[in-house]
Structures are given as structure tokens and as C-alpha cells.
Design an enzyme around this catalytic site. Structure first.
Site, PDB file in Angstrom:
ATOM      1  N   TYR A 160       0.815  -1.209   0.000  1.00 33.43           N
ATOM      2  CA  TYR A 160       0.000   0.000   0.000  1.00 33.43           C
ATOM      3  C   TYR A 160       0.851   1.262   0.000  1.00 33.43           C
ATOM      4  CZ  TYR A 160      -4.474  -2.320   0.929  1.00 33.43           C
ATOM      5  OH  TYR A 160      -5.614  -3.077   0.838  1.00 33.43           O
TER       6      TYR A 160
ATOM      7  N   LYS B  66       4.506 -15.384   2.647  1.00 30.09           N
ATOM      8  CA  LYS B  66       4.716 -16.115   1.388  1.00 30.09           C
ATOM      9  C   LYS B  66       6.221 -16.316   1.260  1.00 30.09           C
ATOM     10  CE  LYS B  66       3.307 -17.861  -2.590  1.00 30.09           C
ATOM     11  NZ  LYS B  66       2.511 -19.108  -2.671  1.00 30.09           N
TER      12      LYS B  66
ATOM     13  N   ASP C  72      -1.396 -18.601   0.749  1.00 28.51           N
ATOM     14  CA  ASP C  72      -2.346 -19.371  -0.064  1.00 28.51           C
ATOM     15  C   ASP C  72      -2.954 -20.519   0.741  1.00 28.51           C
ATOM     16  OD1 ASP C  72       0.197 -20.465  -0.052  1.00 28.51           O
ATOM     17  OD2 ASP C  72       0.180 -21.099  -2.145  1.00 28.51           O
TER      18      ASP C  72
ATOM     19  N   ASP D 155      -5.783  -7.625   4.140  1.00 31.36           N
ATOM     20  CA  ASP D 155      -6.961  -7.048   3.472  1.00 31.36           C
ATOM     21  C   ASP D 155      -7.775  -8.158   2.818  1.00 31.36           C
ATOM     22  OD1 ASP D 155      -8.680  -5.078   2.319  1.00 31.36           O
ATOM     23  OD2 ASP D 155      -7.585  -5.292   0.436  1.00 31.36           O
TER      24      ASP D 155
ATOM     25  N   ASP E  35     -11.585 -10.109   4.198  1.00 33.40           N
ATOM     26  CA  ASP E  35     -12.828 -10.157   3.411  1.00 33.40           C
ATOM     27  C   ASP E  35     -13.280 -11.618   3.287  1.00 33.40           C
ATOM     28  OD1 ASP E  35     -12.933  -7.389   2.938  1.00 33.40           O
ATOM     29  OD2 ASP E  35     -13.500  -7.671   0.838  1.00 33.40           O
TER      30      ASP E  35
HETATM   31  C1  IPM Z   1     -10.249  -2.124   4.098  1.00 33.91           C
HETATM   32  C2  IPM Z   1     -10.542  -1.515   2.755  1.00 33.91           C
HETATM   33  C3  IPM Z   1      -9.473  -0.481   2.443  1.00 33.91           C
HETATM   34  C4  IPM Z   1      -8.132  -1.189   2.448  1.00 33.91           C
HETATM   35  C5  IPM Z   1      -9.667   0.292   1.129  1.00 33.91           C
HETATM   36  C6  IPM Z   1     -11.014   0.986   1.081  1.00 33.91           C
HETATM   37  C7  IPM Z   1      -8.567   1.267   0.889  1.00 33.91           C
HETATM   38  O1  IPM Z   1     -10.609  -2.500   1.784  1.00 33.91           O
HETATM   39  O2  IPM Z   1     -10.181  -1.386   5.089  1.00 33.91           O
HETATM   40  O3  IPM Z   1     -10.107  -3.353   4.171  1.00 33.91           O
HETATM   41  O4  IPM Z   1      -7.759  -1.813   1.449  1.00 33.91           O
HETATM   42  O5  IPM Z   1      -7.449  -1.132   3.466  1.00 33.91           O
HETATM   43 MG    MG Z   2     -10.570  -4.456   2.529  1.00 31.89          MG
END
Ligand code: IPM
Ligand code: MG
Length: 364
Positions: A141, A191, A223, A247, A251
Site C-alpha cells: 500500500y 509467502k 495461499d 486485506d 474479506d
Molecule cells: C479495508 C478496505 C481499504 C483497504 C480500502 C477501502 C482502501 O478495503 O479497510 O479493508 O484496502 O485497506
Molecule cells: Mg478491505
């Protein structure tokens, strides 16, 4: 007690979900006799539109001078131009970086009454309860070089996954500290079979582990981790990883809890310790869901649970945090659901109704 808080609603569903979180916070204030002084700021796409920058200086200033920040979500198609110099997400990343919030805690818990709202078998998700520690101010990032450019043979693009040993050590320490307070097992995700930066990560993790002989350290390739999270999520108690892996994996992990709309997060500048108030930024892990915006549909629970984390870590109000979490559980137990966790025989409610129900439970 009195607390100075900053609220940055952001874009898309951000304003709706933060409104409900604030409603619950006010209920906590009334019930327990606290005064939450709120200041609102602009950040993200709305700040680009109104102030010409995703993170206006006054927003940064007020965020530096408060006890905690509550953030909704940022981004949307309106600001998605690949040529844009400033994007809503840039404001969020700059805020995390400038406030030094390197430790992102993302608890993942499958609540018993939501077991059937997940896409997985009940026996796989029942009882899932772990914390993902995501490094938040380094890696892909932020690493340089980070650019796109034209060459005679065509365009090139680069992002850089860069970590110093100090950055690795401090986030891994957060993992160990949390593990110490839980079941003393830490999974470090990397990794290392391919990436140099991961080989350094693993080395540093092993070095840090010398100070935590009581905690068992397991290394897992990212992975394999992605697979194990679905295959046997109960294997995990505390995980730690670099920014991008965290990240993606969180999710994925949200599906264990039934919805992205269920996972809160705390971004801290250090290790949370019992009895010590620490500055933090609190936000749901999901995005701004532009297609759901303004429809009173979005699930506010991730943001409301982020309020609970704020109460616990930044306000030192453990009892109040618990009250919020219990209120969420009770409302779900009574069968109320937003669309994303809707199940047969349950009562579908909107964003506002869900917030009102939870606030009502807090008031008792
Ligand atoms: C999160 C989001 C953010 C990230 C985006 C919106 C920049 O996906 O907080 O997980 O990637 O950190
Ligand atoms: Mg995210």
C-alpha cells in the site's frame, strides 16, 4: 466521563451506518452517564468534492486531537477515474499513516444465530472466534516505487512490498500480546517460499517469539491460509499478516461470520492493554457499497461493533462495550436481520430500524 470523538462518515453507505453507530453511542452515554462530544469531518470522495482533497488539513487536525475516530467508508464510482490524482481511498490511507495506526485488529466471530446465514456448513463455522491482526501502514500500500509509466515497449506499473524489521517486529508483537491473552497460539501468515520480504518477516517473527516462550508460533503460507480459513476456521485464534494479505484474508473471513457487514475493526498505534486507554480509529471492514447507498438497506452492525471496540480500547469502558455487543446479540436472537444476513422465517429490517433496535436494547 467525557470523550472527544471525531466522526468521518465518508461516502456511499458511510453516513447511514455511522448515524446508527452514533445512535447506539448516545444510548450508551444516556444509560451509563457518559458524555460523547462528537465533531464531524470530511474525508474521502465527499471531501474531494467539497474541499478539493481526500484528506483536508482540518480533518487531520481534529483527528489528531481527539480520543478516537469513527469512520464509515470511502470510495465510489464517481471518483474511480484511473487517471485521478487523488482518490477517496488515498485520504483513508493517509489518515492511517499519519496517525501511525499500524495495528489493525479485525475480530471474526460466528454468532450462533447466524450460523445458517453463512454459505458454509454449520459444523465448520459454529464457534469460530479469532482475531486477525493486519499490518496497516506498510507493504504494497505504501512502498516506493509506486507508479505507472510509459516505455517504448508499452506501459509498466509497479508497487513495492517493503517492510523494515522494526515494522515487522512491532506488528508481530501485537499478535503475540493478543495471543497471550487468548489461547496462546499465533499464526503468522507470509509467502516465504517466494517473497524476500516474507522471508524477512518469518525471520523477525521467530526472533520476536523468543520473548514469548509461552506462545506457540505457527508459520502459514498465505495461499494455504486462504484455504484453511474455509476448510477448518476453528484452527485459528490469532493471526498476524502484512497489509495486503490481511486485506484479502479478512474479506474472505467475513464469510465465516455471515456477511462483510458483520466485521468491525480497530486501528491502533500500539498494543492494546487492559486498563490503558489507547487512541484509535474504528471502522467496519467493508467498503462504501455505493449501490446500496441511500436505500436504508446496509447492515450497520459492523460499525456498531466498531463502537464497542472504541469503547473498550480508546475509552476504557469495557462494561459499556459489552453492553453494545450483548445488545447486538439480543436483537439478532429476536430474529431481526438486514438483507445481507436475511434467513427464512426472520424479520427483515433496514439500516435505521436495526440501529434503533440495538440502541433500544442498550437503554434496556
Ligand atoms: C479495508 C478496505 C481499504 C483497504 C480500502 C477501502 C482502501 O478495503 O479497510 O479493508 O484496502 O485497506
Ligand atoms: Mg478491505
Amino acid at each position: 466521563m467525557k470523550f472527544n470523538l471525531v466522526v468521518l462518515p465518508g461516502d456511499g453507505i458511510g453516513p447511514e451506518i455511522t448515524d446508527e453507530a452514533v445512535r447506539v453511542l448516545q444510548a450508551v452515554g444516556e444509560k451509563f452517564g457518559h458524555n460523547f462530544d462528537l465533531r464531524y469531518g470530511l474525508m474521502g470522495g465527499v471531501a474531494i468534492d467539497e474541499r478539493g482533497t481526500s484528506l483536508p488539513p482540518e480533518t487531520l487536525k481534529m483527528s489528531r486531537n481527539c480520543d478516537a475516530v469513527l469512520l464509515g467508508a470511502v470510495g465510489g464510482p464517481k471518483w474511480d477515474d484511473p487517471q485521478a490524482k487523488d482518490r477517496p481511498e488515498d485520504g483513508m490511507l493517509a489518515l492511517r499513516k499519519k496517525l501511525g495506526l499500524f495495528a489493525n485488529l479485525r475480530p471474526v466471530k460466528t454468532l450462533p444465530m447466524l450460523v445458517n446465514s453463512t454459505n458454509l456448513k454449520p459444523e465448520v463455522v459454529e464457534g469460530v472466534d479469532f482475531v486477525f491482526v493486519r499490518e496497516l501502514t506498510g507493504g504494497l500500500y505504501f512502498g516506493r516505487p509506486k507508479k505507472r509509466w510509459q516505455t517504448p515497449k508499452g506501459r509498466l506499473g509497479v508497487d513495492t512490498m517493503l517492510y523494515s524489521e522494526q515494522e515487522i517486529a512491532r506488528i508481530v508483537r501485537v499478535g503475540f500480546e493478543l495471543a497471550r491473552g487468548r489461547s496462546k497460539k499465533l499464526v503468522s501468515v507470509d509467502k516465504a517460499n517466494v517473497l524476500e520480504v516474507s522471508r524477512l518477516w518469518r525471520q523477525v517473527a521467530i526472533e520476536v517469539s523468543q520473548n514469548y516462550p509461552d506462545v506457540e508460533l505457527e508459520h502459514m503460507l498465505v495461499d494455504a491460509c486462504a484455504m484453511r480459513l474455509i476448510q477448518n476456521p476453528k484452527h485459528f485464534d490469532v493471526l498476524v499478516s502484512e497489509n495486503t494479505f490481511g486485506d484479502i484474508l479478512t474479506d474472505e473471513a467475513s464469510m465465516l461470520a455471515g456477511s462483510l457487514g458483520m466485521l468491525p475493526s480497530a486501528s491502533l498505534a500500539g498494543v492494546p492493554q487492559e486498563g490503558v486507554r489507547i487512541f484509535g480509529l474504528y471502522e467496519p471492514i467493508h467498503g462504501s457499497a455505493p449501490r446500496r447507498a441511500g436505500l436504508n438497506m446496509a447492515n450497520p452492525i459492523a460499525t456498531i461493533l466498531s463502537i464497542a471496540m472504541m469503547l473498550r480500547y480508546s475509552c476504557g469502558l469495557a462494561k459499556e462495550a459489552q453492553a453494545v455487543e450483548t445488545a447486538v446479540t439480543e436483537v439478532l436472537e429476536e430474529g431481526y436481520r438486514t438483507y445481507d444476513i436475511m434467513d427464512e422465517g426472520k424479520t427483515k429490517v433496514g439500516t435505521k430500524e436495526m440501529g434503533q433496535l440495538i440502541a433500544g436494547k442498550v437503554r434496556g
